[in-house]
Design a protein around this motif. Sequence first.
Motif, PDB file in Angstrom:
ATOM      1  N   PRO A 223      31.465  37.528  50.564  1.00  4.81           N
ATOM      2  CA  PRO A 223      30.400  37.640  49.558  1.00  4.81           C
ATOM      3  C   PRO A 223      30.953  37.475  48.144  1.00  4.81           C
ATOM      4  N   VAL A 224      30.190  36.764  47.325  1.00  5.95           N
ATOM      5  CA  VAL A 224      30.660  36.462  45.973  1.00  5.95           C
ATOM      6  C   VAL A 224      30.880  37.733  45.159  1.00  5.95           C
ATOM      7  N   TYR A 225      29.973  38.689  45.293  1.00  2.00           N
ATOM      8  CA  TYR A 225      30.104  39.907  44.494  1.00  2.00           C
ATOM      9  C   TYR A 225      31.393  40.656  44.827  1.00  2.00           C
ATOM     10  N   LYS A 226      31.782  40.629  46.093  1.00  3.19           N
ATOM     11  CA  LYS A 226      33.010  41.313  46.507  1.00  3.19           C
ATOM     12  C   LYS A 226      34.233  40.560  45.984  1.00  3.19           C
ATOM     13  N   LEU A 227      34.154  39.238  46.001  1.00  3.45           N
ATOM     14  CA  LEU A 227      35.253  38.413  45.500  1.00  3.45           C
ATOM     15  C   LEU A 227      35.460  38.656  44.002  1.00  3.45           C
ATOM     16  N   ILE A 228      34.360  38.676  43.254  1.00  3.80           N
ATOM     17  CA  ILE A 228      34.443  38.901  41.812  1.00  3.80           C
ATOM     18  C   ILE A 228      34.964  40.304  41.510  1.00  3.80           C
ATOM     19  N   PHE A 229      34.504  41.278  42.260  1.00  2.00           N
ATOM     20  CA  PHE A 229      34.958  42.654  42.052  1.00  2.00           C
ATOM     21  C   PHE A 229      36.467  42.769  42.288  1.00  2.00           C
ATOM     22  N   GLY A 230      36.961  42.099  43.305  1.00  2.00           N
ATOM     23  CA  GLY A 230      38.396  42.117  43.571  1.00  2.00           C
ATOM     24  C   GLY A 230      39.194  41.490  42.438  1.00  2.00           C
ATOM     25  N   LYS A 231      38.694  40.371  41.920  1.00  2.00           N
ATOM     26  CA  LYS A 231      39.367  39.724  40.791  1.00  2.00           C
ATOM     27  C   LYS A 231      39.389  40.652  39.576  1.00  2.00           C
ATOM     28  N   LEU A 232      38.232  41.253  39.305  1.00  2.00           N
ATOM     29  CA  LEU A 232      38.133  42.143  38.151  1.00  2.00           C
ATOM     30  C   LEU A 232      39.095  43.310  38.271  1.00  2.00           C
ATOM     31  N   LEU A 233      39.130  43.925  39.426  1.00  2.00           N
ATOM     32  CA  LEU A 233      39.962  45.105  39.621  1.00  2.00           C
ATOM     33  C   LEU A 233      41.435  44.788  39.408  1.00  2.00           C
ATOM     34  N   LEU A 234      41.901  43.687  39.979  1.00  2.00           N
ATOM     35  CA  LEU A 234      43.317  43.336  39.858  1.00  2.00           C
ATOM     36  C   LEU A 234      43.669  42.911  38.436  1.00  2.00           C
ATOM     37  N   HIS A 235      42.871  42.016  37.869  1.00  2.00           N
ATOM     38  CA  HIS A 235      43.172  41.526  36.523  1.00  2.00           C
ATOM     39  C   HIS A 235      43.021  42.640  35.481  1.00  2.00           C
ATOM     40  N   TRP A 236      42.055  43.522  35.678  1.00  2.00           N
ATOM     41  CA  TRP A 236      41.886  44.642  34.767  1.00  2.00           C
ATOM     42  C   TRP A 236      43.110  45.558  34.825  1.00  2.00           C
ATOM     43  N   SER A 237      43.628  45.795  36.017  1.00  2.00           N
ATOM     44  CA  SER A 237      44.813  46.661  36.175  1.00  2.00           C
ATOM     45  C   SER A 237      46.027  46.047  35.490  1.00  2.00           C
ATOM     46  N   LEU A 238      46.240  44.749  35.695  1.00  4.25           N
ATOM     47  CA  LEU A 238      47.371  44.073  35.061  1.00  4.25           C
ATOM     48  C   LEU A 238      47.215  44.039  33.541  1.00  4.25           C
ATOM     49  N   ALA A 239      45.972  43.833  33.085  1.00  4.80           N
ATOM     50  CA  ALA A 239      45.715  43.808  31.644  1.00  4.80           C
ATOM     51  C   ALA A 239      45.989  45.162  31.015  1.00  4.80           C
ATOM     52  N   THR A 240      45.673  46.222  31.719  1.00  9.98           N
ATOM     53  CA  THR A 240      45.944  47.569  31.215  1.00  9.98           C
ATOM     54  C   THR A 240      47.439  47.807  31.067  1.00  9.98           C
TER      55      THR A 240
END
Length: 392
Positions: A223-240
């Motif tokens: 599902p697209v929403y799950k794919l986007i959520f995974g991207k957000l979570l990982l990139h947000w963590s690295l950005a932090t």
Amino acid sequence: MNLRQIIKRELYEIFLKDPRRIIFIFGAILIYLFLFGSLYEPGIVKHVPAIIYDEDQSHLSRKLIKNIDDSETFEIVQNASSEEAMLQALDNKEVYAAIQIPRDFSKNIALGHPATVLYMVNGANLVFANTTATAAQDIINNYSDNIAINYTSLRLGLSQDILTPKIIPIHYNLRMMNNPIQTYLFFFCIGLSMTAFEQGLFFAVGASVHYDLNHLSELNGTPVYKLIFGKLLLHWSLATIAFISFLFLAGHVWYVPVKASYIKLLLLNSAFCFAVLCLGIFIAAFFITELKFVKVSLVYVVPAFIFSGYTWPLESMPASMQLMAKIFFPLTWMSNPIRDLLLSGTTNNLIQDILMLLSIGSVCLVFSVKAFNYGRKKHEQLSARANLKFNY
């Protein structure tokens, strides 16, 4: 794929298949910090080349010239023999400032008449113009006050200590809060690093989106929403992590003050990264190739910095421009607040800034699902056409 598999796949892509993304996230903000930290390391403008045209050639004029030369702001590199030579040096940019002392300078002072000193500066560079004009005015005013006290003391036979408060009853004291030495390092380095940080996040998440669009078969119907959520979570963590690295290096290498609590700084950064990543996913999905997305994001970065109000105050912009800045540029809600938090420890509307960033991110997140589906259809059509041509 479940969320764990999505994150694992993203990590594999970032660190093994496409290491550019980790460079985008960490490299942009840290490289800009070191680049502009080195550039603005002197902190303030000093030793501006200046020319003197002294028509008077008196003791008083030479003393004024010495006061100017003793200032850190100016460096007298030429003494002009005529007004034409002085103007020519300015026109040729051999110097950036010129001081002309008139022929009757000391005579007018002795007679109690006004003595005018002409100061000229190349206004093409406002940093030079503003800094040197203020310094020149201060030097000449102080010199004028000293002459007035000295002459009056000699005529009346009174002590200068007694005359000083009578001739100069008002004293001016400057107290510069949060940036006492008025260094440009603290001012520009923070804003430019945040701009680079935003651009790095765009590039990283855009590369991730386009990788998935170019490898749709690997998604296995996720599902697209799950794919986007995974991207957000990982990139947000690295950005932090990248932001924390920025704070550490800024404070310990360039000695930028970090007066606010890390909780406030991380809350603001979290909302900012969320907004930027969601906006990046939303925009990237509309472009067929990553290159086209990169071109658009490069065009976006300069207006984002200008509209953020970091250099030109947001309040001084027309109302329509203020509205545009607040809606389309997340940096507007990040650049000034983060500078205030670092340098003064507080900002007026932290909750509002965070809520606005979360609002921008939430709107982009909702439309990102539709944008990703749109991009997927486009890539599927292109793949079908390519297969058709190949079979033909």
